[in-house]
Design an enzyme around this catalytic site. Structure first.
Site, PDB file in Angstrom:
ATOM      1  CD1 TRP A  21      -1.932   2.344   0.516  1.00  0.00           C
ATOM      2  CD2 TRP A  21      -2.901   1.089   2.307  1.00  0.00           C
ATOM      3  NE1 TRP A  21      -3.287   3.173   0.958  1.00  0.00           N
ATOM      4  CE2 TRP A  21      -3.212   2.439   2.439  1.00  0.00           C
ATOM      5  CE3 TRP A  21      -3.055   1.352   3.755  1.00  0.00           C
ATOM      6  CZ2 TRP A  21      -4.603   3.445   2.840  1.00  0.00           C
ATOM      7  CZ3 TRP A  21      -3.868   1.880   4.852  1.00  0.00           C
ATOM      8  CH2 TRP A  21      -4.881   2.291   3.942  1.00  0.00           C
ATOM      9  CG  ASP A  52      -1.912  -7.918  -0.340  1.00  0.00           C
ATOM     10  OD1 ASP A  52      -3.254  -8.482  -0.761  1.00  0.00           O
ATOM     11  OD2 ASP A  52      -1.886  -6.955  -0.215  1.00  0.00           O
ATOM     12  CE1 TYR A  57      -4.073  -1.121  -1.169  1.00  0.00           C
ATOM     13  CE2 TYR A  57      -2.537  -2.361  -1.640  1.00  0.00           C
ATOM     14  CZ  TYR A  57      -3.955  -2.229  -1.300  1.00  0.00           C
ATOM     15  OH  TYR A  57      -4.696  -3.146   0.037  1.00  0.00           O
ATOM     16  NE  ARG A 208      -3.619   2.606  10.644  1.00  0.00           N
ATOM     17  CZ  ARG A 208      -4.152   1.292  10.801  1.00  0.00           C
ATOM     18  NH1 ARG A 208      -4.038   0.527  10.542  1.00  0.00           N
ATOM     19  NH2 ARG A 208      -4.521   1.501  12.386  1.00  0.00           N
TER      20      ARG A 208
HETATM   21  P1  NAP Z   1       1.547  -2.394   8.478  1.00  0.00           P
HETATM   22  O1  NAP Z   1       2.247  -3.139   8.253  1.00  0.00           O
HETATM   23  O2  NAP Z   1       1.311  -2.270   9.902  1.00  0.00           O
HETATM   24  O3  NAP Z   1       2.567  -1.137   8.870  1.00  0.00           O
HETATM   25  C1  NAP Z   1       3.347  -0.312   7.890  1.00  0.00           C
HETATM   26  C2  NAP Z   1       4.569   1.116   7.565  1.00  0.00           C
HETATM   27  O4  NAP Z   1       5.171   0.465   8.743  1.00  0.00           O
HETATM   28  C3  NAP Z   1       5.629   1.328   6.853  1.00  0.00           C
HETATM   29  O5  NAP Z   1       4.701   1.575   5.366  1.00  0.00           O
HETATM   30  C4  NAP Z   1       5.763   1.524   7.558  1.00  0.00           C
HETATM   31  O6  NAP Z   1       6.016   3.183   7.393  1.00  0.00           O
HETATM   32  C5  NAP Z   1       6.119   1.170   8.779  1.00  0.00           C
HETATM   33  N1  NAP Z   1       7.004   0.389   8.821  1.00  0.00           N
HETATM   34  C6  NAP Z   1       7.712  -0.954   8.210  1.00  0.00           C
HETATM   35  N2  NAP Z   1       8.144  -1.684   8.729  1.00  0.00           N
HETATM   36  C7  NAP Z   1       9.378  -0.461   9.726  1.00  0.00           C
HETATM   37  C8  NAP Z   1      10.173  -0.849  10.456  1.00  0.00           C
HETATM   38  N3  NAP Z   1      11.316  -1.430   9.945  1.00  0.00           N
HETATM   39  N4  NAP Z   1      10.550   0.026  11.166  1.00  0.00           N
HETATM   40  C9  NAP Z   1      10.305   1.251  11.061  1.00  0.00           C
HETATM   41  N5  NAP Z   1       8.615   1.139  10.566  1.00  0.00           N
HETATM   42  C10 NAP Z   1       8.436   0.531   9.885  1.00  0.00           C
HETATM   43  O7  NAP Z   1       0.391  -1.303   7.635  1.00  0.00           O
HETATM   44  P2  NAP Z   1       0.252  -1.837   5.996  1.00  0.00           P
HETATM   45  O8  NAP Z   1       0.846  -1.280   5.179  1.00  0.00           O
HETATM   46  O9  NAP Z   1      -1.498  -0.705   6.499  1.00  0.00           O
HETATM   47  O10 NAP Z   1      -0.594  -3.069   6.239  1.00  0.00           O
HETATM   48  C11 NAP Z   1       0.478  -4.208   5.159  1.00  0.00           C
HETATM   49  C12 NAP Z   1      -0.397  -4.235   4.097  1.00  0.00           C
HETATM   50  O11 NAP Z   1      -1.660  -4.827   3.887  1.00  0.00           O
HETATM   51  C13 NAP Z   1      -0.348  -2.822   3.014  1.00  0.00           C
HETATM   52  O12 NAP Z   1       0.490  -2.691   2.607  1.00  0.00           O
HETATM   53  C14 NAP Z   1      -1.330  -4.257   2.195  1.00  0.00           C
HETATM   54  O13 NAP Z   1      -0.993  -4.820   1.086  1.00  0.00           O
HETATM   55  C15 NAP Z   1      -2.436  -4.090   3.246  1.00  0.00           C
HETATM   56  N6  NAP Z   1      -3.089  -3.677   3.516  1.00  0.00           N
HETATM   57  C16 NAP Z   1      -4.526  -3.935   2.973  1.00  0.00           C
HETATM   58  C17 NAP Z   1      -6.249  -3.273   3.541  1.00  0.00           C
HETATM   59  C18 NAP Z   1      -7.476  -4.319   3.228  1.00  0.00           C
HETATM   60  O14 NAP Z   1      -8.105  -3.106   2.734  1.00  0.00           O
HETATM   61  N7  NAP Z   1      -7.840  -5.776   2.271  1.00  0.00           N
HETATM   62  C19 NAP Z   1      -5.816  -2.190   4.114  1.00  0.00           C
HETATM   63  C20 NAP Z   1      -4.565  -2.174   4.096  1.00  0.00           C
HETATM   64  C21 NAP Z   1      -3.450  -2.576   4.399  1.00  0.00           C
HETATM   65  P3  NAP Z   1       7.247   4.673   6.596  1.00  0.00           P
HETATM   66  O15 NAP Z   1       7.247   3.929   5.340  1.00  0.00           O
HETATM   67  O16 NAP Z   1       5.826   5.520   6.841  1.00  0.00           O
HETATM   68  O17 NAP Z   1       7.700   4.660   8.299  1.00  0.00           O
END
Ligand code: NAP
Length: 336
Positions: A21, A52, A57, A208
């Site tokens: 995303w 994914d 996105y 997030r």
């Molecule tokens: P997440 O995995 O909870 O958090 C992602 C964010 O955390 C990254 O963008 C980054 O933010 C930070 N991060 C990641 N690794 C890190 C590290 N090692 N140290 C510090 N910060 C770190 O959130 P998400 O991207 O919302 O969820 C994961 C995936 O699930 C999405 O990418 C998407 O593929 C899927 N998703 C699906 C839906 C749906 O409706 N089906 C909704 C939401 C998400 P920064 O880059 O800003 O630092």
């Protein structure tokens, strides 16, 4: 890396999946294409083979970047591509649209952007209240019969919606939100999927970024970053969530010699019914923590201690509902 069997997919999928995303930039204050490609390639080096993504996105951008990275990687058959259908956009406004007409058209755009001729896991992004679930399921069954998709999935569906869907088409996967702070699926969707052998790809593993341990009271987000409107990142809740993260970090250090980021993802992988944890990353170094997630486990007593910490610190929990896109509407009423 740990791997899991998904119905319809002939190779096992990694239990940590790369979420893209943020790679699309939209709602994440933009992103850098080169760094995104490198992040995807790094994830493959670390044993991740499930990516994914979704058309929404970055309005096609994330899928294009995923397609570019996989082409550069060269071995398409080793990768499990999970993408989605059922959201449309106009002038930056995203709405739900799971009509058959929309889905059979959308897949062609996704295949082109992803530079492939099949999708491994094709998922309905959000339930559409304006379209009978049976119509949506029928569209997915048609794509499956045509060999364009290998497994059928839904995302953000309730049990009732899942049951309606399954009456009209086979269902292999479900993608609900789930992490240490967002637990709504525990009483229903999670045990149901487990009983019915539906593989879950749970999203928001790090809530997030909140569970990364990198957030500070003065952390600021730029542009259209979703965390500007995420109620967990606003007062009065933000300091409470930060306090919870601090105490979880102390717990992880004391009991396992790990940090909160490792604890958060390990905890997810150890929950019965969780197939794949989706971890969003857009810079290669964000994946460094993966090694420390594998090779240990969290027992029941530790799970209870973790729950106590969260119960004592987050008095007014809030879910991810703020992210739900609206249905289509027209001044006088609903339109299809
Ligand atoms: P997440 O995995 O909870 O958090 C992602 C964010 O955390 C990254 O963008 C980054 O933010 C930070 N991060 C990641 N690794 C890190 C590290 N090692 N140290 C510090 N910060 C770190 O959130 P998400 O991207 O919302 O969820 C994961 C995936 O699930 C999405 O990418 C998407 O593929 C899927 N998703 C699906 C839906 C749906 O409706 N089906 C909704 C939401 C998400 P920064 O880059 O800003 O630092």
């Amino acid at each position: 890396m740990e791997y899991v069997k998904v119905n319809g997919i002939d190779r096992e999928a990694s239990r940590i999946g790369l979420g893209t995303w943020a790679i699309g930039g939209w709602m994440w204050g933009g992103s850098d294409a080169e760094s995104s490609v490198q992040t995807i390639l790094t994830s493959f080096e670390l044993g991740i083979n499930l990516v994914d993504t979704a058309p929404a996105y970055g309005m096609g951008m994330a899928e294009e970047i995923v397609g570019k990275a996989i082409t550069e990687f060269g071995a398409r058959a080793q990768i499990v591509i999970a993408t989605k259908a059922g959201l449309e956009w106009k002038d930056g406004d995203v709405r739900r649209n799971s009509t058959k007409e929309r889905i059979v058209h959308e897949i062609e755009d996704s295949l082109r952007r992803l530079q492939t001729d099949y999708i491994d896991i094709y998922q309905i992004h959000w339930p559409d209240p304006l379209v009978p679930v049976e119509e949506t399921a029928e569209a997915m069954r048609q794509l499956y019969n045509q060999g364009k998709i290998r497994a059928i999935g839904v995302s953000n569906y309730s049990i009732e919606q899942i049951e309606l869907f399954r009456a009209a088409a086979p269902l292999d996967t479900a993608q609900p939100p789930y992490n240490l702070f967002e637990r709504d699926i525990e009483p229903d969707v999670l045990p149901f999927c487990r009983q019915q052998s539906i593989t879950t790809l749970v999203y928001g593993a790090l809530c997030r970024g909140l569970l990364s341990g990198k957030m500070r009271p003065d952390t600021r987000f730029v542009g259209d970053d979703v965390r500007k409107i995420d109620p967990k990142f606003q007062p009065p809740r933000y300091p409470r969530y930060l306090r919870a993260v601090e105490r979880l970090d102390q717990f992880a250090r004391k009991h396992y010699g790990k940090r909160v980021i490792h604890l958060a993802v390990r905890w997810l992988l150890d929950q019965p019914g969780v197939g794949v944890a989706l971890w969003g990353a857009r810079r290669p170094e964000q994946l460094n923590a993966i090694d420390e997630v594998i090779g240990w486990s969290i027992d029941e007593a530790a799970c209870s201690a973790i729950d106590r910490i969260i119960g004592e610190t987050v008095m007014d929990p809030v879910g991810p509902q703020f992210m739900a896109p609206p249905a289509r509407k027209n001044c006088g009423g609903l339109e299809r």
